[in-house]
Write a protein that holds these residues in place. Structure first.
Motif: not given
Length: 153
Positions: A69-79
């Motif tokens: 039903h929904l989109k998912l944005h997955h962010m990894d900002c380590y870099r």
């Protein structure tokens, strides 16, 4: 604070959390390397109906998935530590999706004013604790709902 004893508890927690999330919600996942941020992200994606494998987007920084039903944005900002790079974060925050951000402290100046932060700490190889920091009424309501539901289990 809640205690997670094993992967099954983490998956249960993700399922409960996901019930209270809606389009546009921003969840910040904090914790040391190996604390379980990506594992929790995988379980949240599964609970949202994402069919693709969710892995750490460390080299891509941002990956997007379609749930049932929904989109998912997955962010990894380590870099992004020690960088001033803006990758168009506002577009993701304004999208009608759930946004999960690992290592959010490295993009703190781009974060929305309200969010739900989950601080994950490893206690043992299988056990974790999760502390909540909710900013904004919507996120305070989510936190209270989750804690209420977990206290009745």
């Amino acid at each position: 604070m809640i205690k997670i004893k094993n992967l099954e508890d983490m998956e249960t927690f993700a399922g409960i959390l996901t019930k209270y999330l809606s389009a546009g919600d921003v969840i910040l996942l904090n914790g040391d390397l190996g604390a379980g941020k990506t594992t929790l992200s995988q379980f949240i994606g599964k609970a949202l109906g994402v069919k693709r494998n969710i892995n750490s987007p460390t080299f891509n920084i941002i990956k997007s998935y379609q749930g049932s039903h929904l989109k998912l944005h997955h962010m990894d900002c380590y870099r992004l530590e020690n960088t001033e790079e803006d990758l168009g974060f506002d577009e993701y925050f304004e999208d009608q999706a759930i946004v999960l951000i690992e290592w959010s402290q490295f993009i703190s100046e781009y974060l929305p004013e309200t969010s739900l932060t989950l601080d994950i700490k490893a206690i043992s190889p299988t056990e974790r604790t999760i502390e909540f920091n909710a900013i904004g009424k919507h996120y305070i309501d989510i936190k209270e709902s989750i804690l209420r539901e977990l206290s009745t289990d």
